[in-house]
Motif scaffolding. Sequence first.
Motif, PDB file in Angstrom:
ATOM      1  N   ALA A 375       0.646  -1.326  -0.066  1.00 27.37           N
ATOM      2  CA  ALA A 375      -0.185  -0.082  -0.121  1.00 27.37           C
ATOM      3  C   ALA A 375       0.835   1.235  -0.014  1.00 27.37           C
ATOM      4  O   ALA A 375       0.594   2.320  -0.747  1.00 27.37           O
ATOM      5  CB  ALA A 375      -1.005  -0.046   1.113  1.00 27.37           C
ATOM      6  N   THR A 376       1.901   1.308   0.748  1.00 29.07           N
ATOM      7  CA  THR A 376       2.753   2.392   0.874  1.00 29.07           C
ATOM      8  C   THR A 376       3.631   2.856  -0.328  1.00 29.07           C
ATOM      9  O   THR A 376       3.619   3.684  -0.800  1.00 29.07           O
ATOM     10  CB  THR A 376       3.595   2.329   2.143  1.00 29.07           C
ATOM     11  N   ASN A 377       4.077   1.771  -0.772  1.00 22.49           N
ATOM     12  CA  ASN A 377       5.000   2.009  -2.117  1.00 22.49           C
ATOM     13  C   ASN A 377       4.149   2.089  -3.398  1.00 22.49           C
ATOM     14  O   ASN A 377       4.451   3.081  -4.076  1.00 22.49           O
ATOM     15  CB  ASN A 377       5.855   0.448  -2.482  1.00 22.49           C
ATOM     16  N   ALA A 378       2.778   1.503  -3.274  1.00 24.47           N
ATOM     17  CA  ALA A 378       2.032   1.979  -4.401  1.00 24.47           C
ATOM     18  C   ALA A 378       1.712   3.535  -4.270  1.00 24.47           C
ATOM     19  O   ALA A 378       1.564   4.261  -5.324  1.00 24.47           O
ATOM     20  CB  ALA A 378       0.748   1.194  -4.307  1.00 24.47           C
ATOM     21  N   TYR A 379       1.386   4.058  -3.198  1.00 26.24           N
ATOM     22  CA  TYR A 379       0.970   5.341  -2.952  1.00 26.24           C
ATOM     23  C   TYR A 379       2.221   6.200  -3.287  1.00 26.24           C
ATOM     24  O   TYR A 379       1.760   7.372  -3.849  1.00 26.24           O
ATOM     25  CB  TYR A 379       0.423   5.497  -1.319  1.00 26.24           C
ATOM     26  N   LEU A 380       3.269   5.766  -2.915  1.00 27.98           N
ATOM     27  CA  LEU A 380       4.535   6.652  -2.955  1.00 27.98           C
ATOM     28  C   LEU A 380       4.867   6.839  -4.489  1.00 27.98           C
ATOM     29  O   LEU A 380       5.321   7.793  -5.195  1.00 27.98           O
ATOM     30  CB  LEU A 380       5.672   6.227  -2.242  1.00 27.98           C
ATOM     31  N   ALA A 381       4.425   5.805  -5.336  1.00 32.18           N
ATOM     32  CA  ALA A 381       4.483   5.779  -6.768  1.00 32.18           C
ATOM     33  C   ALA A 381       3.577   6.615  -7.486  1.00 32.18           C
ATOM     34  O   ALA A 381       3.708   6.725  -8.754  1.00 32.18           O
ATOM     35  CB  ALA A 381       4.642   4.145  -7.285  1.00 32.18           C
ATOM     36  N   LEU A 383       0.214   6.079  -7.513  1.00 26.68           N
ATOM     37  CA  LEU A 383      -0.991   5.189  -8.001  1.00 26.68           C
ATOM     38  C   LEU A 383      -2.253   5.787  -7.375  1.00 26.68           C
ATOM     39  O   LEU A 383      -2.168   6.252  -6.366  1.00 26.68           O
ATOM     40  CB  LEU A 383      -0.996   3.727  -7.815  1.00 26.68           C
ATOM     41  N   SER A 384      -3.357   5.818  -8.048  1.00 25.03           N
ATOM     42  CA  SER A 384      -4.537   6.103  -7.667  1.00 25.03           C
ATOM     43  C   SER A 384      -4.959   5.714  -6.523  1.00 25.03           C
ATOM     44  O   SER A 384      -4.869   4.181  -6.240  1.00 25.03           O
ATOM     45  CB  SER A 384      -5.582   6.184  -8.570  1.00 25.03           C
ATOM     46  N   THR A 385      -5.311   6.228  -5.288  1.00 19.20           N
ATOM     47  CA  THR A 385      -5.682   5.676  -4.001  1.00 19.20           C
ATOM     48  C   THR A 385      -7.005   4.750  -4.371  1.00 19.20           C
ATOM     49  O   THR A 385      -6.876   3.731  -3.765  1.00 19.20           O
ATOM     50  CB  THR A 385      -6.392   6.824  -2.942  1.00 19.20           C
ATOM     51  N   ILE A 391      -7.542  -3.137  -4.613  1.00 19.56           N
ATOM     52  CA  ILE A 391      -6.778  -4.327  -4.366  1.00 19.56           C
ATOM     53  C   ILE A 391      -6.646  -4.758  -3.025  1.00 19.56           C
ATOM     54  O   ILE A 391      -6.853  -5.808  -2.429  1.00 19.56           O
ATOM     55  CB  ILE A 391      -5.337  -4.273  -4.943  1.00 19.56           C
ATOM     56  N   THR A 392      -6.444  -3.609  -1.980  1.00 20.97           N
ATOM     57  CA  THR A 392      -6.410  -3.824  -0.539  1.00 20.97           C
ATOM     58  C   THR A 392      -7.801  -4.235   0.166  1.00 20.97           C
ATOM     59  O   THR A 392      -7.687  -4.723   1.317  1.00 20.97           O
ATOM     60  CB  THR A 392      -5.710  -2.699   0.250  1.00 20.97           C
ATOM     61  N   GLY A 393      -8.844  -3.686  -0.650  1.00 18.65           N
ATOM     62  CA  GLY A 393      -9.993  -4.026   0.076  1.00 18.65           C
ATOM     63  C   GLY A 393     -10.479  -2.967   0.954  1.00 18.65           C
ATOM     64  O   GLY A 393     -11.637  -3.289   1.471  1.00 18.65           O
ATOM     65  N   HIS A 394      -9.772  -1.975   1.317  1.00 17.97           N
ATOM     66  CA  HIS A 394     -10.115  -0.917   2.352  1.00 17.97           C
ATOM     67  C   HIS A 394     -11.313  -0.179   1.599  1.00 17.97           C
ATOM     68  O   HIS A 394     -11.798   0.118   0.449  1.00 17.97           O
ATOM     69  CB  HIS A 394      -9.221   0.036   2.450  1.00 17.97           C
ATOM     70  N   LYS A 395     -12.690  -0.071   2.470  1.00 19.05           N
ATOM     71  CA  LYS A 395     -13.557   0.687   2.039  1.00 19.05           C
ATOM     72  C   LYS A 395     -13.838   2.100   2.190  1.00 19.05           C
ATOM     73  O   LYS A 395     -14.487   2.851   1.389  1.00 19.05           O
ATOM     74  CB  LYS A 395     -15.096   0.331   2.921  1.00 19.05           C
ATOM     75  N   THR A 396     -13.034   2.666   3.005  1.00 18.15           N
ATOM     76  CA  THR A 396     -12.846   4.144   3.046  1.00 18.15           C
ATOM     77  C   THR A 396     -11.502   4.665   3.006  1.00 18.15           C
ATOM     78  O   THR A 396     -10.537   3.962   3.380  1.00 18.15           O
ATOM     79  CB  THR A 396     -13.432   4.877   4.458  1.00 18.15           C
TER      80      THR A 396
END
Length: 430
Positions: A375-381, A383-385, A391-396
Amino acid sequence: MKEASANYETLIYMIYRFNGQRLKYSTGEKVHPENWDKNLQRLGNNSNKQSRIAFKDSNSQLDRYEAKVIELRRSFELSRLELSPDLFKEKLDEEFKKDSRVSKTAVVVREDFLNFAQRFINEALSGERLVRRRNKKYVPITLKTHQTTLTNIREFIEYRGRSVDFDNIDLNFHKDFIRWLTNVKRYSSNSIGNQIKHIKAWMRAAHTEGLHTSRDYESDEFIKPKEETGAIYLSNAELDKLYLLDLSDNKKLDKVRDLFLIGCYTGLRYSDFTQLKIENISEDGKRLIVTTQKTQSKIYIPINLQVKAILQKYHPSIPGVISNQKMNEYLKELAVKAELNHKVETSITKGGQRIAKFLEKSKLISTHTARRSFATNAYLAGLSTIDIMRITGHKTETSFMKYIKITGEETAIRMGDHEHFNRSALQIAV
């Protein structure tokens, strides 16, 4: 309502009209007329979220009555039964008022809080009781923590010398129990929060079954303590260190490393990345298609070059299952080999005191680090939240951002590369 103009709580009746006939049936639920929404035919003001939350259990029960009547109507028509209010009442009594069939001379003993909590756990273990709103079985480790909570309540009762039942699971109990868990048991804030969460789940389920009428557990003051701990993530550079380790002489660590990296590059939970099968790979070999165990959600994950190489290494199978406990032990050994010795600050509130330490990452790494790293590496890269959350399945986004483990310095460096902080100075004419 029985008395719509009353200035006190009154019974809620269900009215159902069919074939020129009328069914009037008491739901057993009560409401003060000022809290009744005539348009929605439910308790609470639809525009007020807190109001809806306060009455959610009662409204859920009304939903059950409505759904049951519709179900009965279809069943009767398919069976070619002659519809009548009495027929509906008989079947509704069987569903909602089972005690009405018990002899009036029988002595009915109400189930108390402790017995209900144990029944809740036992039914969840057997699969008879499913996770609310998800229609899936409870995870065994979750039920183990439920049992710990019940054991602690029994100890608390003995310590305090007073009984605990539905009617005194109130704000005073909440305050005293948390104080005892903090000062006597010396639990962390998050451990205490989990125990309060279990109590709220038991109280909600027992209320649905009509065992009590208490609502204190729904109060904003009946909080579940929680805090952010020093959970870590591994950067792409650190993951590269692990990936490039020569483990040809240690097949055990080699397998653990590969499993962990699959988790780091896919965002899957331990329960999912240790259960992967060849069938989870798409026909073109570019994606993993996984129905997650926790949420039963079907997700699609791009396969990057590292994961592709790992899958090819084990073809036609995939690294198998290893226990979470053992894998966490081996991961710490791997982290030492990869020289992941950078120290990070961790803190936890235990026994009411905030304890801060600086520890090497190798001592903090666990299977859950994989998901946070993804999650952190994708965010730093960049990628759209929203895409990452699919993929992570977070709802909010709020819950998702708790997974993003970047320091203030990393944030400043990332912001410093933005054009907002690199604008050319303006030439101002005078």
